[in-house]
Scaffold this active site. Sequence first.
Site, PDB file in Angstrom:
ATOM      1  N   GLU A 119       0.802  -1.227   0.000  1.00  0.00           N
ATOM      2  CA  GLU A 119       0.000   0.000   0.000  1.00  0.00           C
ATOM      3  C   GLU A 119       0.841   1.285   0.000  1.00  0.00           C
ATOM      4  O   GLU A 119       0.716   2.129   0.888  1.00  0.00           O
ATOM      5  CB  GLU A 119      -0.971  -0.017   1.185  1.00  0.00           C
ATOM      6  CG  GLU A 119      -1.920  -1.207   1.128  1.00  0.00           C
ATOM      7  CD  GLU A 119      -2.828  -1.334   2.347  1.00  0.00           C
ATOM      8  OE1 GLU A 119      -2.775  -0.456   3.231  1.00  0.00           O
ATOM      9  OE2 GLU A 119      -3.578  -2.322   2.406  1.00  0.00           O
ATOM     10  N   ASN A 147       2.008  -4.583  -3.408  1.00  0.00           N
ATOM     11  CA  ASN A 147       0.610  -4.929  -3.198  1.00  0.00           C
ATOM     12  C   ASN A 147      -0.163  -3.687  -2.780  1.00  0.00           C
ATOM     13  O   ASN A 147       0.308  -2.902  -1.957  1.00  0.00           O
ATOM     14  CB  ASN A 147       0.548  -5.990  -2.079  1.00  0.00           C
ATOM     15  CG  ASN A 147      -0.808  -6.613  -1.894  1.00  0.00           C
ATOM     16  OD1 ASN A 147      -1.387  -7.126  -2.834  1.00  0.00           O
ATOM     17  ND2 ASN A 147      -1.305  -6.601  -0.663  1.00  0.00           N
ATOM     18  N   HIS A 151     -10.418  -5.677  -2.435  1.00  0.00           N
ATOM     19  CA  HIS A 151     -11.420  -5.416  -1.394  1.00  0.00           C
ATOM     20  C   HIS A 151     -12.555  -4.614  -2.042  1.00  0.00           C
ATOM     21  O   HIS A 151     -12.519  -3.387  -2.095  1.00  0.00           O
ATOM     22  CB  HIS A 151     -10.804  -4.651  -0.229  1.00  0.00           C
ATOM     23  CG  HIS A 151      -9.763  -5.425   0.517  1.00  0.00           C
ATOM     24  ND1 HIS A 151     -10.048  -6.626   1.142  1.00  0.00           N
ATOM     25  CD2 HIS A 151      -8.439  -5.185   0.724  1.00  0.00           C
ATOM     26  CE1 HIS A 151      -8.945  -7.086   1.715  1.00  0.00           C
ATOM     27  NE2 HIS A 151      -7.954  -6.239   1.473  1.00  0.00           N
ATOM     28  N   GLU A 172      -6.194 -10.300  -1.974  1.00  0.00           N
ATOM     29  CA  GLU A 172      -6.947 -10.147  -0.722  1.00  0.00           C
ATOM     30  C   GLU A 172      -8.444 -10.000  -1.015  1.00  0.00           C
ATOM     31  O   GLU A 172      -9.119  -9.146  -0.469  1.00  0.00           O
ATOM     32  CB  GLU A 172      -6.454  -8.925   0.069  1.00  0.00           C
ATOM     33  CG  GLU A 172      -4.971  -8.949   0.389  1.00  0.00           C
ATOM     34  CD  GLU A 172      -4.516  -7.757   1.213  1.00  0.00           C
ATOM     35  OE1 GLU A 172      -5.366  -7.120   1.879  1.00  0.00           O
ATOM     36  OE2 GLU A 172      -3.309  -7.453   1.196  1.00  0.00           O
ATOM     37  N   ASP A 191     -12.268  -9.892  -1.181  1.00  0.00           N
ATOM     38  CA  ASP A 191     -13.560 -10.036  -0.513  1.00  0.00           C
ATOM     39  C   ASP A 191     -14.517  -9.037  -1.136  1.00  0.00           C
ATOM     40  O   ASP A 191     -14.102  -8.027  -1.700  1.00  0.00           O
ATOM     41  CB  ASP A 191     -13.477  -9.878   1.013  1.00  0.00           C
ATOM     42  CG  ASP A 191     -12.675  -8.672   1.468  1.00  0.00           C
ATOM     43  OD1 ASP A 191     -12.700  -7.622   0.786  1.00  0.00           O
ATOM     44  OD2 ASP A 191     -12.009  -8.760   2.515  1.00  0.00           O
TER      45      ASP A 191
END
Length: 461
Positions: free
Chosen positions: A160, A201, A237, A266, A268
């Site tokens: 990030e 990432n 996300h 990641e 979701d």
Amino acid sequence: MLPPRPSQPLLALVFALALLVALVVPPAQAAEPTLGELAAAKGRYFGSATDNPELTDAPYVAILGSEFNSITPGNSMKWDATEPQRGQFSFARGDEVVALAQRNSQRVRGHTLVWHSQLPGWVSNGGFPATELRSILQNHVTTVATHFKGKLAHWDVVNEPFNEDGTFRDSVFYRTLGQSYIADALRAARAADPAAKLYINDYNTDGLGAKSDGMYNLVKSLKAQGVPIDGVGFQGHLALQYGFPYKMQENLRRFADLGVDVAITELDIRMNLPADATKLATQATWYSDVTKACLAVSRCVGITIWDYTDKYSWIPSVFPGEGAALPYDENLRPKPAYNALRTALGGTPGDPGPTAACAVAYKVESQWNAGFTAAVTVTNRGTTPINGWRLTFAFPGDQKVTQGWNAGWSQTGRDVTAANASWNGTLAAGASASIGFNASYTGTNAAPATFALNGTACRAS
């Protein structure tokens, strides 16, 4: 002397019996492939994040170990976990996750070496000059990557680094070292573990836009400088209320064209609660669309969901009023998204549980105002005997075992364990053990959704 030949009537009887057995006994059914196996057939992995406190949940661990061929430690390899005090390193929690993966023949994605968040105070508030902070960063990356050398497939080296507009985040590293800290971290990681694939990432880079442009320009620059970078992680996300990422497949492809791998790291897909059939159907479509976007790009190497079950999702605590983000619900039951993932990966809908090597029949035989009696039958559906068994499951509500028979019963919170008695510990192939218990309850008395025998997920009925 030859034995006497059987008579013709006897031969006919034997043939008839053999034919009857062939008709009555169905052939053994091949196990349905898991998400990990379906992905592997297409040259990808399909993984889940996990965290150490969850590893005491046996039914959860059974699915984690059987359904996925990759796992990512959610917190145990971050800076605050691995170097809480300067020069004092701790790897026990990370080692636990790696050992679990090794037992289940799973790859591990290391997460993460350098991140602005979850930093111990001695780093974020140390006020170090540039030369010293660079040395601290390089030492941390070197020490952690060296400890796990040869055990990890990927490292999220830098996590990030960008703001939403594509500019660099004002972290302690960027503020003190400028963007060169990214190259420093990648070089240190490569020197410490040459075999691991090195990733940057970030989130909200899944589709075309300002933030993904910032990442694209960084990767292009690093490649031009000869800095070791092997991949870019797109966290994924997502939220139904904000729409699907713009031109996701095209975005993944442009990064792959720079000569790096790409991965969904990641994933979701949250929604405003309560969930309903329409939202869950849309969520399922999105999971399918993300998977198809990855499969369409040859250098998209795999997908990781950010834990597989709503039971352990980070979403509700960070986004109040939102949740239901994962392919399994709080009771470890597959949701429509699970079948959508199977279909997108080239499989057929359905839970692979019915082809498991064990089966558990759970039946409430009687129930009254505040209690009930349940009968449980455990069956070995495998081809070899089980010598010593331990059944685990979790109650979905406020049920509490008060008395049990034919097994040693224990309960912690909602988690229940039944261990074989001295006289029924061996289950031959096809054999069953009948056990049972009395319990109290308040509210509703729903049946447990999943069972595990010696850590292996069982068919439930």
